[in-house]
Design a protein around this motif. Structure first.
Motif, PDB file in Angstrom:
ATOM      1  N   UNK A   1       0.788  -1.561   0.269  1.00 55.59           N
ATOM      2  CA  UNK A   1      -0.523   0.131  -0.201  1.00 55.59           C
ATOM      3  C   UNK A   1       0.789   1.617   0.023  1.00 55.59           C
ATOM      4  N   UNK A   2       0.875   2.244  -0.324  1.00 58.29           N
ATOM      5  CA  UNK A   2       0.602   3.743  -0.705  1.00 58.29           C
ATOM      6  C   UNK A   2       1.952   3.926   1.012  1.00 58.29           C
ATOM      7  N   UNK A   3       0.806   3.988   1.908  1.00 57.21           N
ATOM      8  CA  UNK A   3       1.832   4.201   2.623  1.00 57.21           C
ATOM      9  C   UNK A   3       2.966   3.508   3.371  1.00 57.21           C
ATOM     10  N   UNK A   4       2.828   3.076   3.310  1.00 58.69           N
ATOM     11  CA  UNK A   4       3.772   1.024   3.900  1.00 58.69           C
ATOM     12  C   UNK A   4       5.004   1.336   3.071  1.00 58.69           C
ATOM     13  N   UNK A   5       6.516   1.075   3.740  1.00 59.12           N
ATOM     14  CA  UNK A   5       7.418   0.965   2.752  1.00 59.12           C
ATOM     15  C   UNK A   5       8.148  -0.318   2.843  1.00 59.12           C
ATOM     16  N   UNK A   6       8.312  -0.767   1.550  1.00 64.98           N
ATOM     17  CA  UNK A   6       8.805  -2.328   1.690  1.00 64.98           C
ATOM     18  C   UNK A   6      10.455  -2.012   1.408  1.00 64.98           C
ATOM     19  N   UNK A   7      11.430  -2.304   2.223  1.00 65.31           N
ATOM     20  CA  UNK A   7      12.713  -2.377   2.891  1.00 65.31           C
ATOM     21  C   UNK A   7      13.615  -3.211   2.185  1.00 65.31           C
ATOM     22  N   UNK A   8      14.818  -3.411   1.550  1.00 65.75           N
ATOM     23  CA  UNK A   8      15.528  -4.311   1.540  1.00 65.75           C
ATOM     24  C   UNK A   8      16.495  -4.274   2.737  1.00 65.75           C
ATOM     25  N   UNK A   9      16.473  -5.651   3.708  1.00 69.91           N
ATOM     26  CA  UNK A   9      16.468  -5.577   4.999  1.00 69.91           C
ATOM     27  C   UNK A   9      18.725  -5.710   5.198  1.00 69.91           C
TER      28      UNK A   9
END
Ligand SMILES: Nc1nc2c(ncn2[C@@H]2O[C@H](COP(=O)(O)OP(=O)(O)OP(=O)(O)O)[C@@H](O)[C@H]2O)c(=O)[nH]1
Length: 499
Positions: free
Chosen positions: A387-395
């Motif tokens: 979703x727009x407000x979420x953050x997807x990160x490479x950990x």
């Protein structure tokens, strides 16, 4: 090291102080010559010393605007027309000066908005004030004058006194058009067709409005037959072109040539009474416009370079280079923010830690490059499925973290994990030199933890999610586990690797 646009571009605090820059000094020199040339020409044409002095002051004044800022422009215009008849024109000229300032800024905004080639400009916001000024100054007078001028050229009578007034100052609309159109066209020629980012509707509005003055020139020009005015208006595109490409020196040079040509034509046309003040006023106004165009171009390029550099820096600081997702630094900043708003407003959030199953085997079998392709494909799927407000990160390595903002409770987090498991669970094809195209099925395992489950810091929340991930792996991989709770599996059965 001397300051140049290329080294330290900044859109802040403009109009830039241009003193000290070689081009500006040339411009200043040519401008001074312009003033002297005008004064001498007028003296030779046996005009009064008083008039020549005003012209000389004007030439120098043009440069002063550039050096000390826009605020001098209305002062200069007002001063010029206060000493020159007819007085009734003064308000128009002052308004014109202010209009030029506003539209120059809007021209900059329009080009920033559209973004060009290597200068991709992201997230540019056309501010409310600029949008309002744009509509007031460009659309309304431009459209009104176009209608009035078209009506005039066809019927010879004005539809209304108001429109007639606007039409008499039609050049103002021409200016509006040129100040915006010329930088756009020059960018187009340099960087290719415009690519619109974000606010597409406003960008289209800008471009549509820019067409109005073009029609205005054509229609109104049909009703004029004065050789001096024809020369002045005909030379405008060239003058602005010179301003764009040669900057202030081009503007000043073009202005000098234009003035000389005007005087020659006035003298050579038999029976043509030289309309000194009106013609002079036009030349002065065009000069101001040309300088502003040059100035706008300079600022625009500085602004675009600045914005591009900002974007690059931001990307380096916050993005993972391989996948383009957020990096750990960005993730932890976002986690701290979510934690703060949980503490102050009780805004709930959760984290998912995701780890690829048996990823090492892909690296070992097909090479590191193939592994990278798999990571990139999965990252792209993640990007399209959060979703727009979420953050997807490479950990790190083959681990990803998704921060779910606005996630009501722990079961809701597990629902998202289940949806992601399905979305990511599709074969991935990549090319290898040794094996040709290869298709693999890469399973993922996830662990999720919700902030309501007792963690009091981002680290503690990640530890909980990591424990859940460990349980998902231990339970047979390719599933999602909630910290201290349920397990979810993908809707489809596992396929295994395939070529
Ligand atoms: N291609 C590629 N491989 C990476 C990168 N970073 C880490 N890896 C590899 O990812 C693998 C991670 O393996 P692990 O997570 O320990 O084990 P796994 O094979 O995924 O097994 P499970 O996690 O137990 O399912 C290692 O082989 C790392 O070398 C990267 O940027 N590119």
């Amino acid at each position: 090291m001397p300051h140049t646009d290329e080294q330290e571009p900044t859109p802040q605090g403009y109009p830039a102080r241009v003193l000290g820059q070689p081009r500006a000094l040339i411009g200043l020199g040519v401008g001074a010559c312009y003033g002297i040339a005008v004064a001498l020409s007028l003296l030779i044409a046996e005009l009064s010393l008083e008039i020549s002095t005003v012209w000389l002051a004007s030439g120098v004044g043009l440069m002063a605007v550039l050096v000390w800022g826009y605020w001098l422009l209305p002062v200069l215009l007002a001063a010029h027309w206060l000493v020159s008849p007819p007085m009734s024109e003064a308000p128009y000229w002052v308004a014109a000066g202010l209009g030029v300032i506003a539209v120059t800024e809007i021209g900059i905004a329009a080009r920033l908005l559209t973004g060009y080639g290597r200068h991709r400009v992201l997230d540019f916001d056309l501010t409310g004030t600029a949008r309002f000024a744009f509509i007031c100054l460009l659309l309304v007078p431009g459209g009104g004058a176009l209608l009035a001028a078209s009506w005039l050229s066809v019927t010879g009578t004005a539809p209304a006194e108001l429109f007639l007034l606007i039409a008499r100052n039609w050049w103002l609309s021409v200016v509006f058009g040129f100040v915006c159109v010329v930088p756009l066209v020059s960018s187009w020629l340099r960087y290719g067709p415009p690519r619109f980012h974000g606010r597409r509707r406003e960008a289209l509005l800008v471009l549509l409005a820019l067409l109005l003055p073009v029609g205005l020139i054509v229609s109104y020009q049909l009703s004029r037959a004065d050789p001096v005015h024809a020369l002045l208006y005909g030379a405008l595109p060239l003058l602005f072109w010179a301003s764009i490409f040669l900057r202030e020196s081009g503007a000043a040079l073009g202005l000098t040539l234009l003035t000389a040509a005007t005087i020659v034509i006035s003298q050579l046309t038999p029976g043509h009474a030289v309309p000194v003040w009106s013609t002079g006023a036009h030349i002065l106004a065009f000069g101001l416009m040309a300088l502003l165009v040059a100035h706008a171009q300079r600022n625009l390029e500085a602004a675009v370079a600045y914005r591009t550099r900002q974007n690059d820096l931001e990307r380096l600081a916050y993005r993972d280079m391989l996948t383009g997702l957020s990096n750990r630094h960005h993730l932890f900043e976002a986690l701290e923010e979510s934690m703060a708003s949980w503490r102050t407003h009780g805004a709930p959030f959760a984290v998912l830690i995701m780890d690829l199953d048996s990823f090492k085997a892909i690296n070992d079998q097909y090479g590191h490059h193939a592994g990278d392709e798999v990571l990139k494909t999965l990252a792209a799927r993640l990007r399209h499925n959060h979703k727009g407000g979420d953050i997807a990160a490479r950990y790190g390595g083959d681990e990803f973290v998704i921060l779910l903002n606005d996630c009501a409770d722990a079961p809701a987090a597990l629902d998202v994990a289940r949806r992601l498991l399905d979305a990511l669970d599709a074969p991935i094809t990549f090319a290898t030199t040794e094996h040709g195209p290869v298709t693999v099925n890469v399973g993922v395992s996830m662990g999720c933890a919700h902030i309501s489950q007792g963690a009091n810091s981002p680290d503690a929340l990640l530890v909980q999610a990591d424990q859940a991930l460990y349980e998902a792996k231990a339970a047979g991989k390719r599933r999602a586990a909630l910290y201290g709770g349920d397990v979810a599996t993908p809707a489809t059965p596992a396929l295994g690797s395939a070529r």
